[in-house]
Motif scaffolding. Sequence first.
Motif, PDB file in Angstrom:
ATOM      1  N   GLY A 142     -17.876   2.787  -3.936  1.00  0.00           N
ATOM      2  CA  GLY A 142     -16.660   2.181  -3.252  1.00  0.00           C
ATOM      3  C   GLY A 142     -15.512   3.248  -3.635  1.00  0.00           C
ATOM      4  N   THR A 143     -14.263   2.890  -3.065  1.00  0.00           N
ATOM      5  CA  THR A 143     -13.229   3.812  -3.323  1.00  0.00           C
ATOM      6  C   THR A 143     -12.420   3.290  -4.524  1.00  0.00           C
ATOM      7  OG1 THR A 143     -11.771   2.416  -1.896  1.00  0.00           O
ATOM      8  CG2 THR A 143     -13.184   4.111  -0.828  1.00  0.00           C
ATOM      9  N   LEU A 144     -12.740   2.371  -5.270  1.00  0.00           N
ATOM     10  CA  LEU A 144     -11.868   1.769  -6.387  1.00  0.00           C
ATOM     11  C   LEU A 144     -12.084   2.714  -7.402  1.00  0.00           C
ATOM     12  CD1 LEU A 144     -10.000  -0.757  -7.390  1.00  0.00           C
ATOM     13  CD2 LEU A 144     -12.264  -1.425  -8.240  1.00  0.00           C
ATOM     14  N   SER A 156     -10.631   7.621   1.704  1.00  0.00           N
ATOM     15  CA  SER A 156     -12.389   7.615   2.250  1.00  0.00           C
ATOM     16  C   SER A 156     -12.605   9.007   2.278  1.00  0.00           C
ATOM     17  CB  SER A 156     -12.608   6.821   3.363  1.00  0.00           C
ATOM     18  OG  SER A 156     -11.404   7.481   4.645  1.00  0.00           O
ATOM     19  N   HIS A 188      -7.207   3.521  -5.353  1.00  0.00           N
ATOM     20  CA  HIS A 188      -8.222   3.698  -4.684  1.00  0.00           C
ATOM     21  C   HIS A 188      -8.178   5.198  -4.300  1.00  0.00           C
ATOM     22  CE1 HIS A 188      -9.443  -0.612  -4.138  1.00  0.00           C
ATOM     23  NE2 HIS A 188      -8.335  -0.741  -4.320  1.00  0.00           N
ATOM     24  N   ARG A 195       0.961  -1.294   0.043  1.00  0.00           N
ATOM     25  CA  ARG A 195      -0.096   0.112   0.013  1.00  0.00           C
ATOM     26  C   ARG A 195       0.854   1.285  -0.077  1.00  0.00           C
ATOM     27  NH1 ARG A 195      -5.436  -0.929   2.152  1.00  0.00           N
ATOM     28  NH2 ARG A 195      -6.036  -3.128   1.949  1.00  0.00           N
ATOM     29  N   SER A 203      -4.211  -1.838  -8.310  1.00  0.00           N
ATOM     30  CA  SER A 203      -5.584  -1.209  -8.378  1.00  0.00           C
ATOM     31  C   SER A 203      -5.447   0.267  -7.288  1.00  0.00           C
ATOM     32  CB  SER A 203      -6.377  -2.199  -7.458  1.00  0.00           C
ATOM     33  OG  SER A 203      -5.819  -2.294  -6.048  1.00  0.00           O
ATOM     34  N   ARG A 207      -2.546   0.100  -4.272  1.00  0.00           N
ATOM     35  CA  ARG A 207      -2.750  -1.616  -3.668  1.00  0.00           C
ATOM     36  C   ARG A 207      -1.997  -2.308  -4.815  1.00  0.00           C
ATOM     37  NH1 ARG A 207      -8.532  -1.823  -0.885  1.00  0.00           N
ATOM     38  NH2 ARG A 207      -8.408   0.379   0.179  1.00  0.00           N
TER      39      ARG A 207
END
Length: 289
Positions: free
Chosen positions: A183-185, A171, A168, A125, A166, A159
């Motif tokens: 979602g956060t994707l 939040s 993201h 991350r 991926s 990530r």
Amino acid sequence: MPRAIVYDRTKTVVRRHVAPGKAVPLHPEAVAFAGHYDFDIDVLAAYRPTGKGRVERQVAIVRDHVLAGRGFASLEEMDSAFTAWVPLRRKRVHSTHGEVIGHRAARDHSALHPIPVSPYLVTQRHLRHVGKDCLVAFDASLYSVPARKVRHRQLVEIRATADTISLHATSIDAATTGNLADGTLLAVHPRATTRGQRVVDETHWDGLPDGHTRAVTTSIEDDDHDGKVIPLRPNTAPEQSWPRSLEALLTRTAAAQIKVEHRPLSVYEQLTGTGPSRTTALPQTKDHR
């Protein structure tokens, strides 16, 4: 899954040890794992060897009742012996809570909540900023994100696994843009195989400025416009544009139309005294001695 899992103070769960009574800092990966499977992390107090006594006691019970004094030719034979012993064990009354082990196990199983369909993937991350071109740099390569879901210099989370990348939204950004329902994707890409690659989904360009409102200026030298600066829009027909792009670049401002006097270099050499050296004849004097 249970509602809570008790952990020792292992480094994979606890970032560092603190004094008794202080909040224990948890490892971010452990927190993400617990959040994915929806359970709470209960860190065992320091110097409490009996805190998980019931769990560790099961090892000794299996060793004494299944393995002791027996030999097994294969792993399958050992599994068969254990499977045959479990019903006998579940018929006994537990010495601690006083219930039949099988009845207590059935009640405990009914209290568990189901496991999520998608497994948790352990990833690297990292936090990175989004560029003006909606590209995010990671590991010397660039990956695209949708232009309509991000802004310049927005902080996104990467990530990374061995095969995929991926991206993201954090939040806070997801709540600000109203994308929490999605979602956060933001995007998923295959990981670049070599350094310096650009892994781009061209649909992510939708929303970027395409330059159709940008005015380009140049100047002309004809009798109709008297050398004024004429703005040329990108939608100008090719035959109406200047045929010589270099000339248009050199004459794009009105200041370029100011005529400058041309002088020979000898004038500047004379003014600065940096011209070729000349030998001056010295006057002759008579010797009166």
